[in-house]
Enzyme design. Sequence first.
Site, PDB file in Angstrom:
ATOM      1  CG  ASP A   1      31.759   8.605 -21.630  1.00  0.00           C
ATOM      2  OD1 ASP A   1      30.820   7.742 -20.891  1.00  0.00           O
ATOM      3  OD2 ASP A   1      32.597   9.475 -20.676  1.00  0.00           O
TER       4      ASP A   1
ATOM      5  CG  PHE B   1      47.415  21.784 -12.279  1.00  0.00           C
ATOM      6  CD1 PHE B   1      47.747  21.678 -11.004  1.00  0.00           C
ATOM      7  CD2 PHE B   1      48.170  21.321 -13.324  1.00  0.00           C
ATOM      8  CE1 PHE B   1      48.832  20.958 -10.558  1.00  0.00           C
ATOM      9  CE2 PHE B   1      49.308  20.352 -12.921  1.00  0.00           C
ATOM     10  CZ  PHE B   1      49.450  19.937 -11.579  1.00  0.00           C
ATOM     11  CG  LEU B   2      41.607  21.464 -16.635  1.00  0.00           C
ATOM     12  CD1 LEU B   2      40.758  20.716 -17.498  1.00  0.00           C
ATOM     13  CD2 LEU B   2      42.544  22.582 -17.266  1.00  0.00           C
TER      14      LEU B   2
ATOM     15  CE  LYS C   1      44.624  18.520  -9.244  1.00  0.00           C
ATOM     16  NZ  LYS C   1      43.686  17.922 -10.172  1.00  0.00           N
TER      17      LYS C   1
ATOM     18  CB  CYS D   1      39.295  19.580  -7.237  1.00  0.00           C
ATOM     19  SG  CYS D   1      39.316  19.219  -8.935  1.00  0.00           S
TER      20      CYS D   1
ATOM     21  CE  LYS E   1      35.046  28.214  -9.730  1.00  0.00           C
ATOM     22  NZ  LYS E   1      36.490  27.828 -10.242  1.00  0.00           N
TER      23      LYS E   1
END
Length: 446
Positions: free
Chosen positions: A30, A152-153, A204, A260, A320
């Site tokens: 990174d 798909f996390l 996705k 997402c 959430k």
Amino acid sequence: MRVAIIGTGYVGLSTGVCLSEIGHHVTCIDIDEQKIKQLRIGISPIYEPGLEDLLANNIAAERLRFTTSYKEGLELAEIIIIAVGTPQRDDGGADLSYLEKAAKDIAYHLKQNTIVVIKSTVPVGTNEYIKKIMEEHCRKNISFEVVSNPEFLRQGSAIQDTMQADRIIIGSENKEAAEKVREMYSSLNIPVIVTSTRSAELIKYASNAFLASKISFINEIANLCESVGADVIDVAKGMGKDKRIGEAFLYAGIGYGGSCFPKDVKALLHTAQLNKINFSMLEQTIAINNDQQALLVKKALIRFGSVKGKKIALLGLAFKPETDDMREAPSIKIARSLTQLGAEVIAYDPVAINNAKKILGDIIQFASSVHETATNADAIMIVTEWKEFKDLEVASLIKIMKHPIIFDGRNCFNEDRIRACDIIEYYPVGRPAIVKGMDNERTTSL
């Protein structure tokens, strides 16, 4: 297997930690030096249950390391995973600039044949585009394949979603490359679906758009339930027991948010428009969600007439529970709308306060507990369904309020807990409201 991962956000860090946990030697790269310094000593820059324990364990086991150097990070890597952000552009499409830069940096530093896996969420055709970029910048004697492997996390359960995924999607036109990526995941014993690259890219977007549409559908049903006197919880339960429909994502509330669903629905719609496909269902999914995020404010205006001068307590800020992510959180629109209407807003969230202050810090107040937030409040709005809020003793909570009024945007409480209160006004979503005074009780709707 030696694996390099570009990017240490939710996807990159969760993937790196989990791959090291199953025995691979992983180097995460990174450009953020401060973030890398934190990660090297086992401090996660994001809140994700279980992440820091795995982080510390695998650093100690010398299977996981962090660097800002592409030269160091790509050395001997058999598989390179790109997990950088693809934020939304103004036109709804995906901004691929971070991905393009990562591809050029990889190509420039690559010294051995390898497989480049794109885990970032990208429009159809992106893997081919990235391969061309890399071919233009790579050494002539180096060969590589680009494989699509979408994630798909779910934030708040990223570790579980990696280690116990429903499926792994691998998109490639090269069988050997696909098999190598399958081998990387083999010890997880998760079903693998191998497709073309373009199909994998579309899977996705199609998955997230479908789930977002399912949420918008049940929210429209909730609005209908309020009009006809039905209970959306019972309706959703009856629907969900049908195996063709399923119970997941049938929870009515104040809409979806996060990094997402909003972005991916708009990106898929943008792709459809570019290809002259009329995808009106996605347009309605977006419109319904925008309206739903304004629902609690609308209810408050109907109840009070005006919220000017009212103290409104917001319980929950993150989009959430089990995450500190504020991206596209309904709380942002709610807080801004209330303050524009003259309300005094005070908010509490178990983990998202710091991130919320960066967005809302100049317009609302922040509290350190539910008790502090609710004291002398004219009304409470439940925005995020944290367990801490769902476990609240409602009868005690309303005693410290100026007026015992709760607008429950996540349907956290059942009727028995509300009816146990002597005096309360309780306005849920898609269910009859309960209004109890000293000598009467009635159900109603707003």
